[in-house]
Design a protein around this motif. Structure first.
Motif, short mmCIF file in Angstrom:
data_model
loop_
_atom_site.label_atom_id
_atom_site.label_comp_id
_atom_site.label_asym_id
_atom_site.label_seq_id
_atom_site.Cartn_x
_atom_site.Cartn_y
_atom_site.Cartn_z
N ALA A 1 0.81 -1.22 0.00
CA ALA A 1 0.00 0.00 0.00
C ALA A 1 0.84 1.26 0.00
O ALA A 1 0.34 2.34 -0.32
N LEU A 2 2.10 1.16 0.36
CA LEU A 2 3.01 2.29 0.28
C LEU A 2 3.83 2.27 -1.00
O LEU A 2 3.90 3.28 -1.72
N ALA A 3 4.43 1.14 -1.30
CA ALA A 3 5.38 1.07 -2.41
C ALA A 3 4.70 1.22 -3.76
O ALA A 3 5.17 1.97 -4.63
N VAL A 4 3.59 0.51 -3.97
CA VAL A 4 2.94 0.54 -5.28
C VAL A 4 2.37 1.93 -5.59
O VAL A 4 2.59 2.46 -6.68
N PRO A 5 1.63 2.57 -4.68
CA PRO A 5 1.15 3.92 -4.98
C PRO A 5 2.28 4.93 -5.20
O PRO A 5 2.15 5.81 -6.06
N PHE A 6 3.38 4.82 -4.46
CA PHE A 6 4.50 5.73 -4.69
C PHE A 6 5.10 5.50 -6.07
O PHE A 6 5.44 6.46 -6.78
N ALA A 7 5.25 4.23 -6.46
CA ALA A 7 5.79 3.93 -7.79
C ALA A 7 4.84 4.47 -8.86
O ALA A 7 5.28 5.07 -9.86
N LEU A 8 3.55 4.26 -8.67
CA LEU A 8 2.55 4.79 -9.60
C LEU A 8 2.63 6.31 -9.68
O LEU A 8 2.60 6.89 -10.77
N ALA A 9 2.76 6.94 -8.52
CA ALA A 9 2.81 8.41 -8.47
C ALA A 9 4.03 8.96 -9.20
O ALA A 9 3.94 9.96 -9.91
N LEU A 10 5.16 8.32 -9.03
CA LEU A 10 6.38 8.79 -9.70
C LEU A 10 6.27 8.63 -11.21
O LEU A 10 6.81 9.45 -11.97
N LEU A 11 5.57 7.59 -11.65
CA LEU A 11 5.32 7.44 -13.09
C LEU A 11 4.39 8.54 -13.60
O LEU A 11 4.61 9.11 -14.66
N VAL A 12 3.35 8.81 -12.84
CA VAL A 12 2.40 9.86 -13.23
C VAL A 12 3.09 11.21 -13.32
O VAL A 12 2.78 12.02 -14.21
N LEU A 13 4.03 11.47 -12.41
CA LEU A 13 4.76 12.74 -12.42
C LEU A 13 5.51 12.96 -13.72
O LEU A 13 5.78 14.10 -14.11
N ARG A 14 5.87 11.88 -14.39
CA ARG A 14 6.61 11.97 -15.64
C ARG A 14 5.70 11.98 -16.87
O ARG A 14 6.18 12.02 -17.99
N SER A 15 4.40 11.94 -16.64
CA SER A 15 3.46 11.83 -17.75
C SER A 15 2.69 13.13 -17.94
O SER A 15 2.65 13.99 -17.06
N PRO A 16 2.05 13.30 -19.11
CA PRO A 16 1.22 14.49 -19.33
C PRO A 16 -0.01 14.56 -18.42
O PRO A 16 -0.65 15.60 -18.32
N LEU A 17 -0.32 13.45 -17.75
CA LEU A 17 -1.48 13.41 -16.86
C LEU A 17 -1.21 14.01 -15.50
O LEU A 17 -2.12 14.09 -14.67
N ARG A 18 0.04 14.43 -15.26
CA ARG A 18 0.38 14.91 -13.92
C ARG A 18 -0.48 16.10 -13.50
O ARG A 18 -0.79 16.26 -12.32
N ARG A 19 -0.84 16.93 -14.46
CA ARG A 19 -1.65 18.12 -14.14
C ARG A 19 -2.99 17.71 -13.53
O ARG A 19 -3.52 18.38 -12.65
#
Length: 322
Positions: A300-318
């Motif tokens: 519950a900590l590792a997977v959401p953080f990994a997902l979040a870091l991927l989102v930060l690199r995507s156009p969806l971050r906004r």
């Protein structure tokens, strides 16, 4: 949370405050894995109030209410709505694949928010409540400072009598009034911190004392989602003291760290809102029991953080980060 991606006004973003955010996020996740017991009580004593206090600590006076609404909408409401949609689709899909019917009531409760938003939406209540609290605090700037304190005090008094009812208002909007007290405490702290001598020792003492008082039963923990602000006045004071303690401790800890640690802390904290909004979905997938499980907490900590870091690199971050 506070905002989770908010920058310090007029100066560089402070990694020590971001570290507190990360500790708070981890505490929120752990509190949803293990839902009872002395350790969980110690977390509930401070882990949500600290985000409201940091909001006040970073407060920038002079903005208009309209500006506050615009800024908080971008950093809070946009990702809130986006993740509500994403998780609702995923939730309904999983229920269908498991052979169940469309979870209409759960989806309706999630949209209504507040205390009705349960797993996989466990922490969603926090975001609109923080939004409404910040806007209320901004609107009250037009009055003398004591007016806001009186309103916050009345909100806390009302929570003693009707906290559960307040938590069941749409999006938990009524909780903004008692939650205002923590933002006001945060606004008062920048003038207080420089006056503290032996800051590290005082900070550690405040945190340990708060834990001891809570675990020992002298002060009840808070469950703000359900409108429970703990022992009248004392739990608020305890949460505020523990938050001050964390500010003092992490300011000392980060005084000598290098730029690499600062950058990593800031990067992880920038992704924090994603973790807050998504971790309960993974607990839902794992069917985590109330007694908790270490593996579930790690996931519950590792997977959401990994997902979040991927989102930060995507156009969806906004849309998904804010």
């Amino acid at each position: 949370m506070s905002d989770l991606s908010a920058a310090l006004p007029s100066r560089a973003r402070a990694a020590d405050l971001d570290a507190i955010r990360l500790i708070g996020i981890a505490a929120v996740v752990v509190g949803h894995v293990w839902t009872s017991g002395p350790f969980t009580d110690a977390l509930f004593a401070w882990h949500v109030p600290v985000f409201f206090i940091l909001t006040g600590y970073l407060w920038k006076p002079g903005r208009t209410v309209r500006d506050e609404i615009t800024r908080r909408s971008k950093t809070l409401l946009v990702p809130y709505v986006a993740w509500l949609a994403v998780i609702s689709v995923a939730f309904a899909s999983v229920e269908y694949l498991r052979g169940g019917s469309l979870p209409v009531e759960a989806l309706r409760n999630a949209v209504y928010g507040g205390a009705f938003a349960v797993r996989p939406y466990s922490a969603f209540w926090f975001v609109p409540v923080l939004f409404f609290t910040a806007v209320l605090c901004r609107w009250l700037e037009r009055f003398p400072a004591w007016v806001a304190w009186i309103i916050a005090g009345l909100g806390l008094a009302a929570s003693v009598i009707a906290g559960e009812v307040m938590a069941r208002t749409p999006l938990g909007i009524a909780l903004a009034v008692p939650c205002l007290v923590f933002v006001l405490v945060g606004r008062a702290l920048p003038a207080m911190v420089p006056r503290v001598r032996y800051r590290t020792a005082v900070g550690v003492g405040l945190v340990l004392a708060g834990v001891a008082l809570t675990v020992g039963g002298a002060v009840r923990p808070l469950n703000m989602k359900d409108g429970d602000f703990g022992t009248v006045a004392l739990s608020v004071v305890n949460a505020s003291a523990m938050s001050l303690g964390l500010i003092l401790v992490f300011a000392a800890l980060y005084r000598g760290v290098g730029p690499a640690v600062n950058r990593l802390t800031i990067r992880l904290a920038s992704a924090g809102l994603v973790v807050v909004l998504t971790h309960a979905f993974f607990l839902y997938l794992l069917n985590t029991p109330a007694s908790g499980a270490i593996l579930d907490a790690v996931v519950a900590l590792a997977v959401p953080f990994a997902l979040a870091l991927l989102v930060l690199r995507s156009p969806l971050r906004r849309w998904l980060v804010g």
